[in-house]
Write a protein that holds these residues in place. Structure first.
Motif, PDB file in Angstrom:
ATOM      1  N   ASN A 300       8.417 -35.030 -65.214  1.00  0.00           N
ATOM      2  CA  ASN A 300       7.259 -35.477 -65.984  1.00  0.00           C
ATOM      3  C   ASN A 300       7.649 -36.429 -67.115  1.00  0.00           C
ATOM      4  O   ASN A 300       6.844 -36.677 -68.021  1.00  0.00           O
ATOM      5  CB  ASN A 300       6.511 -34.266 -66.557  1.00  0.00           C
ATOM      6  CG  ASN A 300       5.965 -33.359 -65.476  1.00  0.00           C
ATOM      7  OD1 ASN A 300       5.486 -33.826 -64.452  1.00  0.00           O
ATOM      8  ND2 ASN A 300       6.058 -32.052 -65.679  1.00  0.00           N
ATOM      9  N   ARG A 301       8.862 -36.974 -67.030  1.00  0.00           N
ATOM     10  CA  ARG A 301       9.325 -37.919 -68.051  1.00  0.00           C
ATOM     11  C   ARG A 301       9.343 -39.358 -67.543  1.00  0.00           C
ATOM     12  O   ARG A 301       9.784 -40.257 -68.241  1.00  0.00           O
ATOM     13  CB  ARG A 301      10.721 -37.519 -68.553  1.00  0.00           C
ATOM     14  CG  ARG A 301      10.729 -36.242 -69.379  1.00  0.00           C
ATOM     15  CD  ARG A 301      12.144 -35.796 -69.721  1.00  0.00           C
ATOM     16  NE  ARG A 301      12.141 -34.611 -70.564  1.00  0.00           N
ATOM     17  CZ  ARG A 301      12.306 -34.624 -71.886  1.00  0.00           C
ATOM     18  NH1 ARG A 301      12.500 -35.757 -72.519  1.00  0.00           N
ATOM     19  NH2 ARG A 301      12.286 -33.495 -72.577  1.00  0.00           N
ATOM     20  N   VAL A 302       8.916 -39.561 -66.295  1.00  0.00           N
ATOM     21  CA  VAL A 302       8.853 -40.906 -65.725  1.00  0.00           C
ATOM     22  C   VAL A 302       7.398 -41.251 -65.420  1.00  0.00           C
ATOM     23  O   VAL A 302       6.551 -40.372 -65.291  1.00  0.00           O
ATOM     24  CB  VAL A 302       9.705 -41.018 -64.437  1.00  0.00           C
ATOM     25  CG1 VAL A 302      11.179 -40.908 -64.765  1.00  0.00           C
ATOM     26  CG2 VAL A 302       9.308 -39.955 -63.407  1.00  0.00           C
ATOM     27  N   PRO A 307       5.480 -36.515 -57.660  1.00  0.00           N
ATOM     28  CA  PRO A 307       4.376 -35.779 -57.020  1.00  0.00           C
ATOM     29  C   PRO A 307       4.562 -34.270 -57.154  1.00  0.00           C
ATOM     30  O   PRO A 307       5.690 -33.759 -57.207  1.00  0.00           O
ATOM     31  CB  PRO A 307       4.480 -36.203 -55.543  1.00  0.00           C
ATOM     32  CG  PRO A 307       5.268 -37.473 -55.549  1.00  0.00           C
ATOM     33  CD  PRO A 307       6.212 -37.375 -56.713  1.00  0.00           C
ATOM     34  N   LYS A 308       3.442 -33.573 -57.176  1.00  0.00           N
ATOM     35  CA  LYS A 308       3.479 -32.113 -57.210  1.00  0.00           C
ATOM     36  C   LYS A 308       4.228 -31.612 -55.977  1.00  0.00           C
ATOM     37  O   LYS A 308       3.994 -32.080 -54.866  1.00  0.00           O
ATOM     38  CB  LYS A 308       2.062 -31.550 -57.228  1.00  0.00           C
ATOM     39  CG  LYS A 308       2.015 -30.027 -57.332  1.00  0.00           C
ATOM     40  CD  LYS A 308       0.575 -29.523 -57.349  1.00  0.00           C
ATOM     41  CE  LYS A 308       0.532 -28.006 -57.466  1.00  0.00           C
ATOM     42  NZ  LYS A 308      -0.859 -27.484 -57.445  1.00  0.00           N
ATOM     43  N   GLY A 309       5.125 -30.658 -56.182  1.00  0.00           N
ATOM     44  CA  GLY A 309       5.876 -30.103 -55.069  1.00  0.00           C
ATOM     45  C   GLY A 309       7.071 -30.941 -54.661  1.00  0.00           C
ATOM     46  O   GLY A 309       7.679 -30.670 -53.623  1.00  0.00           O
ATOM     47  N   TYR A 310       7.420 -31.977 -55.467  1.00  0.00           N
ATOM     48  CA  TYR A 310       8.588 -32.783 -55.100  1.00  0.00           C
ATOM     49  C   TYR A 310       9.784 -31.859 -54.890  1.00  0.00           C
ATOM     50  O   TYR A 310      10.116 -31.051 -55.762  1.00  0.00           O
ATOM     51  CB  TYR A 310       8.923 -33.820 -56.178  1.00  0.00           C
ATOM     52  CG  TYR A 310      10.196 -34.565 -55.832  1.00  0.00           C
ATOM     53  CD1 TYR A 310      10.180 -35.562 -54.866  1.00  0.00           C
ATOM     54  CD2 TYR A 310      11.414 -34.209 -56.405  1.00  0.00           C
ATOM     55  CE1 TYR A 310      11.348 -36.211 -54.492  1.00  0.00           C
ATOM     56  CE2 TYR A 310      12.585 -34.853 -56.040  1.00  0.00           C
ATOM     57  CZ  TYR A 310      12.548 -35.851 -55.076  1.00  0.00           C
ATOM     58  OH  TYR A 310      13.719 -36.475 -54.691  1.00  0.00           O
ATOM     59  N   PHE A 311      10.436 -31.985 -53.748  1.00  0.00           N
ATOM     60  CA  PHE A 311      11.518 -31.076 -53.381  1.00  0.00           C
ATOM     61  C   PHE A 311      12.825 -31.861 -53.304  1.00  0.00           C
ATOM     62  O   PHE A 311      13.005 -32.709 -52.441  1.00  0.00           O
ATOM     63  CB  PHE A 311      11.228 -30.412 -52.034  1.00  0.00           C
ATOM     64  CG  PHE A 311      12.076 -29.201 -51.776  1.00  0.00           C
ATOM     65  CD1 PHE A 311      11.656 -27.940 -52.174  1.00  0.00           C
ATOM     66  CD2 PHE A 311      13.314 -29.327 -51.167  1.00  0.00           C
ATOM     67  CE1 PHE A 311      12.445 -26.814 -51.948  1.00  0.00           C
ATOM     68  CE2 PHE A 311      14.109 -28.215 -50.940  1.00  0.00           C
ATOM     69  CZ  PHE A 311      13.674 -26.957 -51.337  1.00  0.00           C
ATOM     70  N   GLY A 312      13.703 -31.564 -54.240  1.00  0.00           N
ATOM     71  CA  GLY A 312      14.988 -32.252 -54.319  1.00  0.00           C
ATOM     72  C   GLY A 312      15.561 -32.073 -55.706  1.00  0.00           C
ATOM     73  O   GLY A 312      15.244 -31.097 -56.393  1.00  0.00           O
ATOM     74  N   ASN A 313      16.377 -33.008 -56.130  1.00  0.00           N
ATOM     75  CA  ASN A 313      16.957 -32.950 -57.465  1.00  0.00           C
ATOM     76  C   ASN A 313      16.297 -33.989 -58.361  1.00  0.00           C
ATOM     77  O   ASN A 313      16.220 -35.168 -58.012  1.00  0.00           O
ATOM     78  CB  ASN A 313      18.459 -33.210 -57.399  1.00  0.00           C
ATOM     79  CG  ASN A 313      19.243 -31.999 -56.936  1.00  0.00           C
ATOM     80  OD1 ASN A 313      19.608 -31.137 -57.721  1.00  0.00           O
ATOM     81  ND2 ASN A 313      19.484 -31.930 -55.623  1.00  0.00           N
ATOM     82  N   ILE A 343      18.272 -35.018 -75.912  1.00  0.00           N
ATOM     83  CA  ILE A 343      17.166 -34.765 -74.989  1.00  0.00           C
ATOM     84  C   ILE A 343      16.120 -35.874 -75.075  1.00  0.00           C
ATOM     85  O   ILE A 343      15.570 -36.316 -74.052  1.00  0.00           O
ATOM     86  CB  ILE A 343      16.530 -33.393 -75.285  1.00  0.00           C
ATOM     87  CG1 ILE A 343      17.517 -32.264 -74.961  1.00  0.00           C
ATOM     88  CG2 ILE A 343      15.234 -33.215 -74.492  1.00  0.00           C
ATOM     89  CD1 ILE A 343      17.042 -30.889 -75.380  1.00  0.00           C
ATOM     90  N   GLU A 344      15.830 -36.343 -76.292  1.00  0.00           N
ATOM     91  CA  GLU A 344      14.780 -37.339 -76.463  1.00  0.00           C
ATOM     92  C   GLU A 344      15.148 -38.695 -75.878  1.00  0.00           C
ATOM     93  O   GLU A 344      14.280 -39.557 -75.717  1.00  0.00           O
ATOM     94  CB  GLU A 344      14.398 -37.466 -77.937  1.00  0.00           C
ATOM     95  CG  GLU A 344      13.627 -36.245 -78.441  1.00  0.00           C
ATOM     96  CD  GLU A 344      12.992 -36.465 -79.794  1.00  0.00           C
ATOM     97  OE1 GLU A 344      13.505 -37.322 -80.557  1.00  0.00           O
ATOM     98  OE2 GLU A 344      12.000 -35.788 -80.092  1.00  0.00           O
ATOM     99  N   LYS A 345      16.417 -38.905 -75.571  1.00  0.00           N
ATOM    100  CA  LYS A 345      16.813 -40.144 -74.910  1.00  0.00           C
ATOM    101  C   LYS A 345      16.264 -40.224 -73.493  1.00  0.00           C
ATOM    102  O   LYS A 345      16.132 -41.311 -72.914  1.00  0.00           O
ATOM    103  CB  LYS A 345      18.344 -40.247 -74.826  1.00  0.00           C
ATOM    104  CG  LYS A 345      19.023 -40.613 -76.115  1.00  0.00           C
ATOM    105  CD  LYS A 345      20.405 -41.188 -75.879  1.00  0.00           C
ATOM    106  CE  LYS A 345      21.251 -40.447 -74.883  1.00  0.00           C
ATOM    107  NZ  LYS A 345      22.631 -40.947 -74.812  1.00  0.00           N
ATOM    108  N   VAL A 346      15.969 -39.075 -72.905  1.00  0.00           N
ATOM    109  CA  VAL A 346      15.573 -39.036 -71.496  1.00  0.00           C
ATOM    110  C   VAL A 346      14.091 -39.378 -71.369  1.00  0.00           C
ATOM    111  O   VAL A 346      13.220 -38.510 -71.369  1.00  0.00           O
ATOM    112  CB  VAL A 346      15.885 -37.662 -70.865  1.00  0.00           C
ATOM    113  CG1 VAL A 346      15.567 -37.685 -69.365  1.00  0.00           C
ATOM    114  CG2 VAL A 346      17.335 -37.289 -71.088  1.00  0.00           C
ATOM    115  N   ASN A 347      13.831 -40.684 -71.294  1.00  0.00           N
ATOM    116  CA  ASN A 347      12.479 -41.173 -71.063  1.00  0.00           C
ATOM    117  C   ASN A 347      12.469 -41.999 -69.774  1.00  0.00           C
ATOM    118  O   ASN A 347      13.475 -42.083 -69.065  1.00  0.00           O
ATOM    119  CB  ASN A 347      11.976 -41.992 -72.257  1.00  0.00           C
ATOM    120  CG  ASN A 347      12.914 -43.149 -72.587  1.00  0.00           C
ATOM    121  OD1 ASN A 347      13.692 -43.600 -71.730  1.00  0.00           O
ATOM    122  ND2 ASN A 347      12.850 -43.636 -73.815  1.00  0.00           N
ATOM    123  N   ASP A 348      11.343 -42.602 -69.463  1.00  0.00           N
ATOM    124  CA  ASP A 348      11.200 -43.340 -68.210  1.00  0.00           C
ATOM    125  C   ASP A 348      12.283 -44.402 -68.050  1.00  0.00           C
ATOM    126  O   ASP A 348      12.943 -44.467 -67.002  1.00  0.00           O
ATOM    127  CB  ASP A 348       9.819 -44.001 -68.167  1.00  0.00           C
ATOM    128  CG  ASP A 348       9.593 -44.806 -66.904  1.00  0.00           C
ATOM    129  OD1 ASP A 348       9.285 -44.206 -65.866  1.00  0.00           O
ATOM    130  OD2 ASP A 348       9.740 -46.047 -66.946  1.00  0.00           O
TER     131      ASP A 348
END
Length: 457
Positions: A300-302, A307-313, A343-348
């Protein structure tokens, strides 16, 4: 496959395949799947089934295998196998080869497991072991071990390959498996298309190379060889609601409020306390550089969100840095602010830059953990002393896995004895407390516990 002890005996081993035909073919994986932990992550659940489930010795086993076969129809990539390409990259071949299901019998009772501490001498026999010297295409992506105890209790030891699922995705799979076992239907369909994480940066800036290279070594021991040979041990440190509130007050009152005005989170507060306590316990010099690895979920940072249910890493390890002397001498809020800043560096844009960075790598081998495990030598980066990694399960739905005989009486991490690894777990009883599962070199553990509790004021 797991080895036996005199108290735990392996009875049988099955290959469980999807109950219906599924799509066969090669599923490309993203760079996010192919870096960091690509081995299996262990977890374990303990249960006291009701008497009607114990009347037939095969009822629980049959339910687990049957529902596993059903859920693999929807989660069909998990029944496949990894395939090495060149340059340390691999694909996922969806071929319905199946997952491994092991049944074991124990002469122990659940009461003999010392509050289910991973340090129990029998704990490791309840979780399957993986032989990573085998060709990767011969290794199942999931291992399950059902152990029946003399008291009527059972445990389910799970290994799920991190190369195909991070924590959020692994829990998605196990929760849907349990739903099918209870006779319900799939709630959230998994989304497997990795093209949504092929993010391109719009900026010419790039990430700092040092963030993905060798972390700092212990001063006076630059090769780290001595450190890798020291014996490690695991402890579960309890933090009560009252102690957590004391730490929260200390951190927030001892340092200027972050730019967004939010007080420090539970993760930032407890992790900063773990970091400085470890520095003290390890006896670090003031000028000792130290790194704290933080695992950030960027779903939810990009923009747009995955998508909901995205399955992977969809996680990124970010590094908070400091000198040990600053951590030990400055107020707790200083360490919390260093973690918040990372942590705050991790944006889109940052996630896109990191994605670009790994796409441009000619060889991903040096960013993967499996190679050092296979070699079993001292080559490669050492992430232990003077460094730490603290993963948060505080917001993950890790509890309440009910296959039809009630929720677990305990859930926790499996045996994973790597110096510096630690994990924050929410209270199973929802009483506001939490636990720190931490692995440190044995000679520092008592000192760590001493500093951890004495410094909560």
């Amino acid at each position: 496959m797991s080895s036996s002890s005199s108290k735990v005996t392996l009875k049988s081993c099955y290959s469980v395949r999807p109950k219906e035909p599924t799509w066969n073919g090669v599923l490309p994986l993203s760079e996010w799947d192919q870096i960091g932990i690509i081995t299996h992550v262990p977890t374990i659940y303990f249960y006291h089934p009701t008497q009607d489930w114990l009347t037939s010795p095969t009822k629980i086993s049959h339910t687990l295998k049957e529902s596993l076969s059903k859920v693999l129809v929807t989660f069909y990539p998990l029944a496949g196998r990894l395939q090495w390409q060149e340059n340390g990259r691999f694909d996922l071949e969806c071929n319905s080869s199946g997952v491994q299901f092991i049944e074991a019998q124990s002469t122990l009772a659940l009461s003999e497991f010392n509050d289910f501490s991973p340090s129990s001498e029998y704990y490791r026999y309840l979780i399957p072991q993986v032989d990573y010297t085998l060709p990767i295409q011969d290794i199942p992506l999931i291992f399950v071990q059902l152990t029946n105890f003399k008291c009527g209790g059972v445990s389910i030891g799970l290994l799920i390959s991190h190369a195909v699922a991070d924590g959020q995705s692994a829990l998605h799979f196990t929760s849907e498996w349990a739903r099918l076992a209870r006779g319900e239907t799939i709630k959230t369909t998994p989304f497997f298309d990795r093209s949504v994480v092929s993010l391109k940066s719009q900026c010419c800036n790039s990430v700092n190379e040092w963030e993905f290279n060798q972390p700092p070594s212990l001063l006076g021991n630059s090769d780290g060889v001595e450190e890798t040979k020291r014996k490690s041990t695991v402890a579960i440190i309890k933090v009560s609601k009252v102690q957590l509130e004391k730490l929260r007050k200390t951190a927030n009152e001892s340092w200027e409020k972050p730019s967004n005005g939010r007080g420090f989170t539970r993760y930032e507060i407890v992790t900063s306390h773990v970091w400085r306590s470890a520095c003290k316990a390890r006896g670090h010099r003031n000028d000792q550089p130290t790194v704290l690895g933080v695992c950030v979920d960027w779903r939810n940072r990009v923009e747009p969100n995955l998508p909901k249910g995205y399955f992977g890493n969809a996680t990124l390890d970010i590094m908070a840095t400091s000198l040990a002397g600053d951590l030990m001498s400055k107020p707790l809020g200083y360490a919390s602010s260093r973690i918040r800043e990372a942590i705050e560096k991790v944006n889109d844009e940052y996630v896109r830059q990191v994605s670009d960075y790994f796409k441009k790598q000619e060889d991903l081998t040096k960013f993967q953990d499996v190679h050092a495990m296979i070699r079993n030598d001292d080559k490669g980066p050492f992430y232990g002393n003077p460094n730490l990694g603290v993963v948060s399960w505080l917001t993950l739905p890790i509890y309440g896995l009910d296959f039809g005989w009630g929720r677990e009486i305990y859930m926790g991490p499996g045996t994973h004895e790597i110096d510096g690894d630690s994990l924050l777990l929410p209270s199973h009883d929802h009483d506001g407390s939490l636990s720190v599962a931490i692995c440190l070199q044995e000679l520092y553990m008592d000192a760590f516990k001493k500093h951890f509790y004495e410094d909560i004021v």
